[in-house]
Design a protein around this motif. Sequence first.
Motif, mmCIF file in Angstrom:
data_model
loop_
_atom_site.group_PDB
_atom_site.id
_atom_site.type_symbol
_atom_site.label_atom_id
_atom_site.label_comp_id
_atom_site.label_asym_id
_atom_site.label_seq_id
_atom_site.Cartn_x
_atom_site.Cartn_y
_atom_site.Cartn_z
ATOM 1 N N GLU A 32 -10.606 -19.862 -26.181
ATOM 2 C CA GLU A 32 -11.794 -19.877 -25.318
ATOM 3 C C GLU A 32 -11.939 -18.474 -24.747
ATOM 4 O O GLU A 32 -11.047 -17.974 -24.071
ATOM 5 N N LEU A 33 -13.071 -17.818 -25.057
ATOM 6 C CA LEU A 33 -13.260 -16.430 -24.611
ATOM 7 C C LEU A 33 -13.703 -16.422 -23.153
ATOM 8 O O LEU A 33 -14.746 -16.974 -22.822
ATOM 9 N N ASP A 34 -12.925 -15.811 -22.295
ATOM 10 C CA ASP A 34 -13.298 -15.677 -20.884
ATOM 11 C C ASP A 34 -14.273 -14.512 -20.769
ATOM 12 O O ASP A 34 -13.895 -13.356 -20.979
ATOM 13 N N GLU A 35 -15.556 -14.834 -20.479
ATOM 14 C CA GLU A 35 -16.621 -13.810 -20.526
ATOM 15 C C GLU A 35 -16.323 -12.659 -19.570
ATOM 16 O O GLU A 35 -16.586 -11.499 -19.874
ATOM 17 N N GLU A 36 -15.755 -12.993 -18.408
ATOM 18 C CA GLU A 36 -15.505 -11.947 -17.417
ATOM 19 C C GLU A 36 -14.405 -10.998 -17.901
ATOM 20 O O GLU A 36 -14.563 -9.778 -17.871
ATOM 21 N N LEU A 37 -13.302 -11.584 -18.385
ATOM 22 C CA LEU A 37 -12.218 -10.754 -18.922
ATOM 23 C C LEU A 37 -12.727 -9.918 -20.081
ATOM 24 O O LEU A 37 -12.390 -8.735 -20.222
ATOM 25 N N PRO A 53 -3.339 -6.849 -29.018
ATOM 26 C CA PRO A 53 -4.334 -6.999 -27.941
ATOM 27 C C PRO A 53 -5.495 -7.902 -28.340
ATOM 28 O O PRO A 53 -6.481 -7.998 -27.610
ATOM 29 N N HIS A 54 -5.353 -8.590 -29.460
ATOM 30 C CA HIS A 54 -6.480 -9.343 -30.034
ATOM 31 C C HIS A 54 -6.888 -10.543 -29.195
ATOM 32 O O HIS A 54 -7.962 -11.082 -29.383
ATOM 33 N N MET A 55 -6.026 -10.991 -28.293
ATOM 34 C CA MET A 55 -6.363 -12.189 -27.512
ATOM 35 C C MET A 55 -6.347 -11.905 -26.015
ATOM 36 O O MET A 55 -6.105 -12.804 -25.213
ATOM 37 N N LEU A 56 -6.650 -10.649 -25.640
ATOM 38 C CA LEU A 56 -6.576 -10.268 -24.221
ATOM 39 C C LEU A 56 -7.565 -11.037 -23.354
ATOM 40 O O LEU A 56 -7.318 -11.264 -22.173
ATOM 41 N N SER A 57 -8.707 -11.424 -23.921
ATOM 42 C CA SER A 57 -9.691 -12.132 -23.088
ATOM 43 C C SER A 57 -9.664 -13.642 -23.330
ATOM 44 O O SER A 57 -10.629 -14.338 -23.034
ATOM 45 N N VAL A 58 -8.543 -14.130 -23.855
ATOM 46 C CA VAL A 58 -8.394 -15.574 -24.072
ATOM 47 C C VAL A 58 -7.324 -16.114 -23.114
ATOM 48 O O VAL A 58 -6.214 -15.590 -23.049
ATOM 49 N N LYS A 59 -7.685 -17.138 -22.349
ATOM 50 C CA LYS A 59 -6.727 -17.731 -21.397
ATOM 51 C C LYS A 59 -6.351 -19.168 -21.778
ATOM 52 O O LYS A 59 -5.350 -19.705 -21.315
ATOM 53 N N ASN A 60 -7.201 -19.794 -22.602
ATOM 54 C CA ASN A 60 -6.910 -21.148 -23.078
ATOM 55 C C ASN A 60 -7.121 -21.141 -24.574
ATOM 56 O O ASN A 60 -8.110 -20.581 -25.045
ATOM 57 N N CYS A 61 -6.219 -21.754 -25.324
ATOM 58 C CA CYS A 61 -6.447 -21.747 -26.761
ATOM 59 C C CYS A 61 -5.934 -23.000 -27.450
ATOM 60 O O CYS A 61 -5.125 -23.759 -26.918
ATOM 61 N N PHE A 62 -6.482 -23.182 -28.639
ATOM 62 C CA PHE A 62 -6.131 -24.281 -29.535
ATOM 63 C C PHE A 62 -5.432 -23.640 -30.717
ATOM 64 O O PHE A 62 -5.964 -22.699 -31.315
ATOM 65 N N ILE A 63 -4.234 -24.100 -31.039
ATOM 66 C CA ILE A 63 -3.487 -23.535 -32.166
ATOM 67 C C ILE A 63 -3.384 -24.591 -33.246
ATOM 68 O O ILE A 63 -2.937 -25.715 -32.978
ATOM 69 N N ARG A 64 -3.811 -24.266 -34.447
ATOM 70 C CA ARG A 64 -3.766 -25.247 -35.525
ATOM 71 C C ARG A 64 -2.301 -25.492 -35.911
ATOM 72 O O ARG A 64 -1.528 -24.540 -36.083
ATOM 73 N N GLY A 65 -1.928 -26.750 -36.030
ATOM 74 C CA GLY A 65 -0.541 -27.100 -36.307
ATOM 75 C C GLY A 65 0.015 -26.426 -37.546
ATOM 76 O O GLY A 65 1.191 -26.068 -37.613
#
Lengths: 98, 93
Positions: free
Chosen positions: A74-79, B52-64
């Motif tokens: 889920e891309l956090d728009e602010e971050l 740094p590819h997921m710096l703006s991601v705080k919640n994620c779904f990981i495929r098993g």
Amino acid sequence: MATDTGLESLIDQTISVITNDGRNIVGVLKGFDQATNLILDESHERVYSTKAGVEQVVLGLHIIRGDNIGVVGELDEELDSNLDLSALRAHPLKAVQH
Amino acid sequence: MLFFSYFKELVGKEVIVELKNDLAISGILHSVDQYLNIKLENTRVVDDTKYPHMLSVKNCFIRGSVVRYVQLPPDGVDVDILHDATRREARGG
């Protein structure tokens, strides 16, 4: 605790997908199914390199087959708006080795 | 089904999921499904300067299918219960 396991909560939100071949595709999630096939609208690929900043390649409407999906974030728009992509340098992600 | 049940017990705990592309993501286990797809909250990539590819991601779904390891908290396993469950499963439920 509500433990929704699907991607329902991400519909119409901007997501960041990491594919098994190491690509990073960002777009708005329009649909998905049991096999994690995804429909992304207004999507673009973010191409990482060590020589230059992140290049954004417009893709538009795309379907990604579930087999080829690793992570859906889920891309956090602010971050994301605080990230300076033009200054970000990194190796592209490796492909998944099963 | 044993591992599905087992992971459900770990919901709410902090885990590190290492993927088959060497990316390691830490976060709070939010949910797991029958395919062992994993949802993490408050995620952080373990080596975020290299990745740094997921710096703006705080919640994620990981495929098993892309999970290589899941590192659990030290108190994540009750060995006696797991032994019993494993024997039960081996006998066919």
